[in-house]
Design a protein around this motif. Structure first.
Motif, PDB file in Angstrom:
ATOM      1  N   PHE A   1       8.597  28.412  39.060  1.00  0.00           N
ATOM      2  CA  PHE A   1       8.634  29.630  39.445  1.00  0.00           C
ATOM      3  C   PHE A   1       8.444  30.770  38.598  1.00  0.00           C
ATOM      4  N   VAL A   2       7.980  32.124  38.689  1.00  0.00           N
ATOM      5  CA  VAL A   2       7.805  32.840  37.681  1.00  0.00           C
ATOM      6  C   VAL A   2       8.826  33.798  37.126  1.00  0.00           C
ATOM      7  N   ASP A   3       8.918  34.248  35.873  1.00  0.00           N
ATOM      8  CA  ASP A   3       9.877  35.239  35.450  1.00  0.00           C
ATOM      9  C   ASP A   3       8.952  36.004  34.556  1.00  0.00           C
ATOM     10  N   PRO A   4       9.609  37.331  33.964  1.00  0.00           N
ATOM     11  CA  PRO A   4       8.667  38.085  32.985  1.00  0.00           C
ATOM     12  C   PRO A   4       8.385  37.285  31.647  1.00  0.00           C
ATOM     13  N   ASP A   5       9.255  36.575  31.450  1.00  0.00           N
ATOM     14  CA  ASP A   5       9.177  35.890  30.050  1.00  0.00           C
ATOM     15  C   ASP A   5       8.031  34.991  30.161  1.00  0.00           C
ATOM     16  N   LYS A   6       7.725  34.165  31.233  1.00  0.00           N
ATOM     17  CA  LYS A   6       6.556  33.455  31.316  1.00  0.00           C
ATOM     18  C   LYS A   6       5.397  34.246  31.753  1.00  0.00           C
ATOM     19  N   ILE A   7       5.483  35.195  32.228  1.00  0.00           N
ATOM     20  CA  ILE A   7       4.125  36.114  32.119  1.00  0.00           C
ATOM     21  C   ILE A   7       3.636  36.574  30.658  1.00  0.00           C
TER      22      ILE A   7
ATOM     23  N   PRO B   1       3.650  15.483  42.658  1.00  0.00           N
ATOM     24  CA  PRO B   1       2.974  16.892  42.830  1.00  0.00           C
ATOM     25  C   PRO B   1       3.756  17.867  42.205  1.00  0.00           C
ATOM     26  N   SER B   2       2.550  18.854  41.489  1.00  0.00           N
ATOM     27  CA  SER B   2       3.701  19.889  41.131  1.00  0.00           C
ATOM     28  C   SER B   2       2.764  21.244  41.120  1.00  0.00           C
ATOM     29  N   ILE B   3       3.552  22.324  41.198  1.00  0.00           N
ATOM     30  CA  ILE B   3       2.971  23.681  41.519  1.00  0.00           C
ATOM     31  C   ILE B   3       3.306  24.456  40.203  1.00  0.00           C
ATOM     32  N   ASN B   4       2.709  25.093  39.553  1.00  0.00           N
ATOM     33  CA  ASN B   4       2.667  26.034  38.639  1.00  0.00           C
ATOM     34  C   ASN B   4       2.584  27.562  39.232  1.00  0.00           C
ATOM     35  N   LEU B   5       3.561  28.153  39.489  1.00  0.00           N
ATOM     36  CA  LEU B   5       3.499  29.497  40.435  1.00  0.00           C
ATOM     37  C   LEU B   5       3.769  30.336  39.372  1.00  0.00           C
TER      38      LEU B   5
ATOM     39  N   PHE C   1       4.960  30.662  49.470  1.00  0.00           N
ATOM     40  CA  PHE C   1       4.831  29.799  50.652  1.00  0.00           C
ATOM     41  C   PHE C   1       3.250  29.517  50.913  1.00  0.00           C
ATOM     42  N   ALA C   2       2.266  30.462  50.746  1.00  0.00           N
ATOM     43  CA  ALA C   2       0.747  29.771  50.789  1.00  0.00           C
ATOM     44  C   ALA C   2       0.617  29.022  49.921  1.00  0.00           C
ATOM     45  N   THR C   3       1.090  29.149  48.603  1.00  0.00           N
ATOM     46  CA  THR C   3       0.623  28.035  47.688  1.00  0.00           C
ATOM     47  C   THR C   3       1.192  26.675  47.923  1.00  0.00           C
ATOM     48  N   ILE C   4       2.554  26.686  48.196  1.00  0.00           N
ATOM     49  CA  ILE C   4       3.059  25.392  48.583  1.00  0.00           C
ATOM     50  C   ILE C   4       2.600  24.760  49.715  1.00  0.00           C
ATOM     51  N   LYS C   5       2.423  25.624  50.891  1.00  0.00           N
ATOM     52  CA  LYS C   5       1.683  25.051  51.966  1.00  0.00           C
ATOM     53  C   LYS C   5       0.118  24.355  51.587  1.00  0.00           C
TER      54      LYS C   5
END
Length: 662
Positions: free
Chosen positions: A423-429, A454-458, A491-495
């Motif tokens: 998931f995202v946080d300001p440091d990652k942005i 499987p992996s998701i880079n939100l 949700f949309a990305t995980i779906k």
């Protein structure tokens, strides 16, 4: 007699068709013909070319303009595609496509929405239609429009409805002031697979759960007959408008007063259709480029094992292991619902193992108790990237923890599928904007790649979409704990990942692939809680059997009203015999957290400050490790409270809920 026939045509169909469609869901819980799309002969509609297809047993079509506008904007009719066609004809002339799929016997049921998903996927991927569509609903078409829109608010440019049904208790239920239709009320219960009492208690009418649509600011237009007695406005449109506006959703209502009002006010003429066509066009064109979800996940070995279990139509268990972003309501509940609707004959057990503030190290040690002790798990979602960053976890320990989670889970059930999420946080942005991949995401992807998960880079997705001006952090996403908009995006990305895996893979014999060699031999693959009762030589320590703070500071669920081993005075000491390669403890760190010294097997003493940046306002669950690279065998931990403390702390306290071993 004529009016009665028209009411039947506009609001209801025969029950025989329902039974035929229900047969699409077979004994396995899947709908095997649902995604079989075939072309049939083309013809014309209002002078435009119509492309006819079938989706399983359902007829569908799309109508092509003579010259399509750039980006292929389109309108999707929910029901009665030949009723009030002036707006569609105008939009076709302007360069829009018009689409329709016939599921008119399903009342917006979950099955119907699965068909809609397949149609949308086909049109946007195979025919390059715009990612956002204008939905049009007439009468009971409102059930389809809002059912699908609420599950996909990110895919809607606007909603246009005429006299829409927004409340099944009103129609076809007839349980309020409307007459309803007893036969169709029973039919609705049949296709929804619910009892009448469940239908009366149903909490996902169009008037319900509008927060996602409101977060995406989806424009809504309702054209109503001012004296509609079949679908009364007071029970339908008015309630929806009040709730949607209260959530910040933009909506307008246009009551028709001119012209003939037929069918008890349910039929009326559309005044100035060109104005509504212009509004739909204004909301839908120019088509804005939206970055696809598929750019932000990797399916690798997929989810074939869990798909086979889910498709069997029996029992399945899904676990969610994470921190506060998993614990909070939002994407997790939506994914649970998605699975229930996609596999309607499967009895799902969902394990909510999200605990705020906890990252990969706590996950590794609590996995057994919080997840695996509940029985065989078929699919597990894991997230830790945000808290590992916030908690300052070093890279080596994170790799050991993440790998330990995977190996421990696979040891418990070699057939378990696992999805790794960042998931995202300001440091990652900030890192991504500086062309740097965040360390936590490197480690999550390292483990996922090594084990074929499987992996998701939100985090990357949110950063890119912010830079693409699709939304703002300040007003839409708002925080690393996402607002409703962010939860819908997650949700949309995980779906999308799940659909990609489930649609491309077939339910087959379950297969356990052998685990590869570990990346790090000292991974936490045997992480466990170790009882505080194992502590020896207690000097100044005592167990409080039901600890709770004596002030008004916050606590975390599961870390209060529990037995706690506590010392408050400098010099208090204990020893802990244990077996394994790692040792640590799970504590609650409050405003009086102290400093400890420790040694293992008589080694040189080291100190550790237990006070955190959050300790002034919360008794924070805090997992600390003293060593993760011990030799296998028996060891002894020595622990002592130091005289010194953090300058911000009010005491010297150490409160241990569990010791941690591997």
């Amino acid at each position: 007699m004529i009016k009665a026939l028209l009411i039947t045509l506009l609001l209801g169909f025969t029950a025989g068709t329902v039974l035929a469609q229900n047969q699409q869901i077979d004994d396995t819980g899947n709908a095997p013909a649902l995604y079989t799309i075939q072309h049939t002969a083309n013809d014309s509609w209002k002078g435009f070319e119509r492309v006819n297809i079938t989706i399983g047993a359902h007829k569908a079509y799309y109508v092509k303009p003579e010259k399509a506008l750039e980006g292929n904007p389109w309108v999707w009719r929910a029901s009665f595609p030949d009723w009030h066609t002036d707006i569609d004809s105008i939009l076709l002339t302007k360069g829009f496509h018009v689409a329709f799929v016939n599921v008119d016997d399903q009342y917006g049921s979950p099955y119907a929405l699965q068909v809609w998903d397949a149609f949308y996927q086909y049109l946007t991927t195979k025919q390059a239609f715009a990612a956002k569509v204008a939905l049009e609903g007439v009468s009971r078409g409102g059930l389809y429009v809002y059912g699908w829109a609420k599950r996909n608010p990110d895919k809607i440019s606007c909603i246009y409805n005429e006299a829409p049904v927004c409340n099944i208790q009103s129609w076809p239920g007839g349980k309020l002031s409307a007459p309803g239709d007893a036969a169709l009320w029973k039919q609705l219960q049949q296709v929804y697979h619910i009892t009448e009492q469940q239908a009366l208690d149903y909490k996902d009418n169009p008037i319900d759960n509008l927060d996602g649509l409101a977060a995406f600011k989806v424009p809504v237009m309702h054209i109503i007959g001012i004296n509609d007695k079949l679908v009364p406005n007071a029970e339908n449109t008015n309630i929806l408008a009040q709730r949607y506006n209260a959530l910040g959703g933009p909506m307008m209502i246009y009551p028709v007063t001119a012209g003939p009002q037929e069918l008890n006010g349910h039929h009326f003429p559309i005044e100035h259709p060109e104005r509504w066509a212009d509004m739909i066009m204004g909301y839908s064109y120019p088509v804005k480029k939206v970055l696809p979800y598929t750019d932000y996940f990797i399916t690798r070995s997929g989810l074939a094992n869990s798909l086979s279990v889910f498709s069997a139509g029996k029992k399945a268990t899904v676990a969610f292991l994470g921190g506060s972003i998993t614990y909070n309501p939002g994407w997790r509940e939506k994914i649970s619902r998605y699975l229930i609707e996609r596999f309607p004959l499967t009895s799902f057990h969902f394990i909510q193992a999200g605990i705020p503030s906890l990252g990969s190290v706590p996950h590794a040690f609590r996995l057994q108790r919080d997840v695996l002790d509940s029985g065989k798990v078929d699919l597990m979602f894991v997230e830790a990237a945000v808290n590992d960053n916030v908690n300052g976890l070093d890279s080596l320990t994170e790799v050991r923890a993440l790998e330990g989670i995977v190996r421990h889970a696979k040891k418990a059930n070699p057939l378990m599928d696992i999805v790794m999420m960042s998931f995202v946080d300001p440091d990652k942005i900030r890192d991504y904007n500086n062309r740097k991949t965040p360390l936590q995401i490197k480690n999550h992807e390292l483990i996922a790649g090594h084990y074929g998960l499987p992996s998701i880079n939100l985090a990357k997705e949110v950063t890119d979409k912010l830079n693409n001006h699709e939304f703002s952090w300040q007003y839409d996403f708002k925080d690393l704990h996402p607002a409703i908009y962010g939860q819908e995006l997650y949700f949309a990305t995980i779906k999308s990942l799940l659909n990609s895996c489930f649609d491309k893979q077939q339910a087959a014999a379950i297969k356990a692939n052998p685990l590869p060699k570990p990346l790090n031999a000292l991974n936490l693959n045997n992480g466990r809680y170790y009882s505080i009762q194992n502590a020896k030589n207690l000097n100044g320590w005592a167990v409080n059997p039901d600890w709770a703070p004596n002030n008004n500071l916050s606590t975390r669920p599961g870390f209060v009203h529990k037995p706690m081993l506590i010392a408050t005075k400098p010099g208090s000491s204990l020893t802990l015999p244990f077996t394994g390669t790692a040792i640590g403890m799970a504590i609650v760190s409050g405003p009086d957290a102290g400093i400890i010294s420790y040694s293992i097997d008589g080694s040189t003493e080291k100190t550790m400050d237990l006070y955190t940046e959050f300790s002034s306002w919360i008794y924070l669950p805090w997992y600390v490790t003293f060593s993760t690279d011990l030799k296998k065998g028996q060891h002894t931990l020595s622990l002592k409270i130091e005289t010194d403390n953090n300058k911000n702390s009010k005491g010297n306290t150490c409160q241990v809920l569990y010791f941690l071993t591997n």
